[in-house]
Structure formats: C-alpha cells, structure tokens
Enzyme design. Sequence first.
Site, short mmCIF file in Angstrom:
data_model
loop_
_atom_site.label_atom_id
_atom_site.label_comp_id
_atom_site.label_asym_id
_atom_site.label_seq_id
_atom_site.Cartn_x
_atom_site.Cartn_y
_atom_site.Cartn_z
N GLY A 12 0.84 -1.21 0.00
CA GLY A 12 0.00 0.00 0.00
C GLY A 12 0.86 1.25 0.00
O GLY A 12 1.95 1.25 0.57
N GLY A 112 4.98 -7.07 4.23
CA GLY A 112 4.82 -8.09 3.19
C GLY A 112 5.92 -7.97 2.15
O GLY A 112 6.56 -8.97 1.77
N THR A 134 5.00 2.25 6.24
CA THR A 134 3.59 1.92 6.47
C THR A 134 2.99 3.04 7.31
O THR A 134 3.64 3.52 8.24
CB THR A 134 3.37 0.59 7.20
N ASP A 136 0.78 2.56 9.29
CA ASP A 136 0.37 1.94 10.56
C ASP A 136 1.43 2.05 11.66
O ASP A 136 1.13 1.89 12.84
CB ASP A 136 0.05 0.46 10.35
N GLY A 179 -5.31 1.16 10.50
CA GLY A 179 -4.42 0.46 11.43
C GLY A 179 -4.81 -1.01 11.39
O GLY A 179 -5.68 -1.42 12.14
N HIS A 269 -9.01 5.83 2.92
CA HIS A 269 -7.76 6.12 2.21
C HIS A 269 -7.39 7.60 2.18
O HIS A 269 -6.30 7.94 1.70
CB HIS A 269 -7.83 5.54 0.80
O1 F6P Z 1 -1.13 -1.17 6.09
C1 F6P Z 1 -1.57 0.06 5.66
C2 F6P Z 1 -3.08 0.08 5.46
O2 F6P Z 1 -3.45 1.37 5.07
C3 F6P Z 1 -3.86 -0.36 6.68
O3 F6P Z 1 -3.99 0.65 7.63
C4 F6P Z 1 -5.15 -0.79 6.05
O4 F6P Z 1 -5.78 -1.78 6.83
C5 F6P Z 1 -4.73 -1.36 4.74
O5 F6P Z 1 -3.46 -0.82 4.45
C6 F6P Z 1 -5.69 -1.06 3.62
O6 F6P Z 1 -5.23 -1.71 2.49
P1 F6P Z 1 -5.90 -1.52 1.05
O7 F6P Z 1 -5.48 -0.19 0.52
O8 F6P Z 1 -5.37 -2.64 0.27
O9 F6P Z 1 -7.38 -1.57 1.25
#
Ligand code: F6P
Length: 345
Positions: A12, A112, A134, A136, A179, A269
């Site tokens: 992400g 990942g 990240t 998070d 998170g 997002h």
């Molecule tokens: O790990 C970063 C993050 O933004 C998390 O906070 C969230 O759960 C996840 O990615 C969302 O992922 P995606 O953009 O694939 O929905």
Amino acid sequence: MSRHVGILTGGGDAPGLNAVIRAVVKYGVGQKGWLLTGVEDAFDGLIARPMRLRRLVPRACGGLLQRGGTILGTTNRGDPFAWKDGKNHAHDIRVELDRLGMEGLIVVGGDGTMRIADRLMREEGVPVIGVPKTIDNDLGATDQTFGFQSAVDCVTDALDRLHTTAESHDRCIVVEVMGRDAGFIAMHGGIAGGADVILIPEIPWDLGRLRAKLEQRRNIGRPFSLIVVSESAHPLGVADAKGGAGQLVVNALREAEPDLDIRLTVLGHLQRGGSPDAVDRVLATRFGCCAVDLACADRWGQMVALRDGHVIGVPLADAVRSNRIVDVAGELVATARAVGVELGG
Ligand code: F6P
C-alpha cells in the site's frame, strides 16, 4: 563503471514514497554517479513482458518531495513467488537483474514486501536493501515509519472539523481510522484531536464503559462526544469483528440508547493520500540517503531503520520477524487515560 541499482515501491502507498525515491536519485545518481532504474508496480515491472523499467535522473525529481503516492506505482498483489499467473517468477528476477547488469534492488515497502525481499535474497541471491514504510507504524525494527505522521495529521484535522459539528448538534460522532493490526494511528490521532474515547485492537471494548463515558460527559454539560475507532478494534469476547469496526460501535450504541444522535465517519484512504508532512519528508529523505550509503558499502541484506534518533541499517532477516502493537501498559496508554480518554476496557 558506474554502479547500476534498481528501486521499486511495493504494498500500500504511504506519503513519503516519492521523497525516498527523490533522495535516492539525488544522492545515488547525483553524487555517487549511479545508474538508477525505477521498476514499476513493485516486482511486476521485472516480471511482466515487456518489462516496465525507467531511468531515474535528478532533473526529473522536480516536485517529488511533496508529491503523495509513488511515481513508480505499487501493488500488493505482486508476490513473485506466487505471481498472478500462478507461477513462481523469483528466479526470473535474478536472471533479469544479471542481464541488465543491475547490482541490486532498493525495495521500499511494508512488512509483506520486506518478507518477499528477504526471501529473494536468501533463496535467489538477489541483493536487496529494504526501506520500511507503512502508515500503521507497526514494524518492530524501526521506531517510526514515514507516512505515519501524515496519517496522524489527517486524523487530527478530521477530528478538529468533526468537533465543531458534533458540538453544534449535541451529537456523538464515531470516526473509524486505519491500522490493520495496531492502534497507533488511533492513539496518536485521537490524543492529538482531543477524542473522548479511543478504541484500539489491543484493548477490546466494553459497551458499558462507552456508555458510562457518554453519560459522564452529559452530566458535565458536554452532550457531544468524539469516539475514535481503529479499523481492527473489537468488542470484548469477539476476536474478529465483521462489518466494520466503526459501524459495530454505532450499532451497539444505537441499540443501547435509541435516542442517541450518532453518526459515523470512515476516514479510509484519505489517511494515505496527499502530501507527506514535514516529519515524513525528512524521515523519508534520511531513509533514502541511508539506503544509498548501505548499497555503497555493499551492505546488501540490510533494512534502513530509525533507532533512538539515528537512521541505521539492521539485518533484513531480523527486521521482518517482529511487528509492533500498542503497549497497553505503556506510557502512551497511560497518557491517554491521564487526560480522561476512555479506552473502552
Ligand atoms: O497497512 C496500511 C493500510 O493502510 C492499513 O492501515 C489498512 O488496513 C490497509 O493498508 C488497507 O489496504 P488496502 O489499501 O489494500 O485496502
């Protein structure tokens, strides 16, 4: 002959990715004389045919520092060991790097992507240097990741805005924040934005405590409340809450208090998009420069990390082993409680 290095971004996106790329271009190409190739869409750029690669040069860096997202593109569905065509392309990456004369890869990504990088190094001998990102902030090997502070700023700004409307309407507003496994964004954003309740996955919440907090506020003439809910928070006795953590809180409160005027805002997002703030720009720049230094010193297999104020290299293999969660007995949680925040459990 100049050093030829590749750089890619995986997983992400997070504010600051472009600032890392810019730092690697300016320092690596501009000062160390590297040839730098940007690989598009994480490892996909080396696997797809035709390959998606582009030369990165300092004059193309204009405006990158403040630009959100990543100019190289990213994906979290591009594991070379189990690619989307069902095949294992890890060895192909090694072959392509050799063919292109690329000495190694700077891999910017989350846990990942770091695991993939570590595996590529161990199983295929692909020289890699990791740069962690990240929003998070849950990677155990580094005290902070870039992107986190900008996400916290977004939550803080949202809470400031929601505060005035909640107060005007005597409403309870539930704000769901990101998170995936850890409550750092909720804790920091919630404290900065003056939340009354903060719910995080590390502390399962109890409806009785939430209601008692709302009641206490009504009793002191504050009939509105802001409740920050981490997307992975869950009620006591329910390990995996389905249907959205914020919605679950709204449903439970609505059922218990039918007269409560309550609304849900899911920030989603918004927390990942847009410009990195000053803290993330600086951290991303430091990380990028450290990655260049590690490559120049042939310290492949290392990941850049912030430790006690210093940006250093740590073994990638160690770095991928541990994730961090909020310490429920720690100072951050104690601080929240000290200023009257209800943590739900
Ligand atoms: O790990 C970063 C993050 O933004 C998390 O906070 C969230 O759960 C996840 O990615 C969302 O992922 P995606 O953009 O694939 O929905």
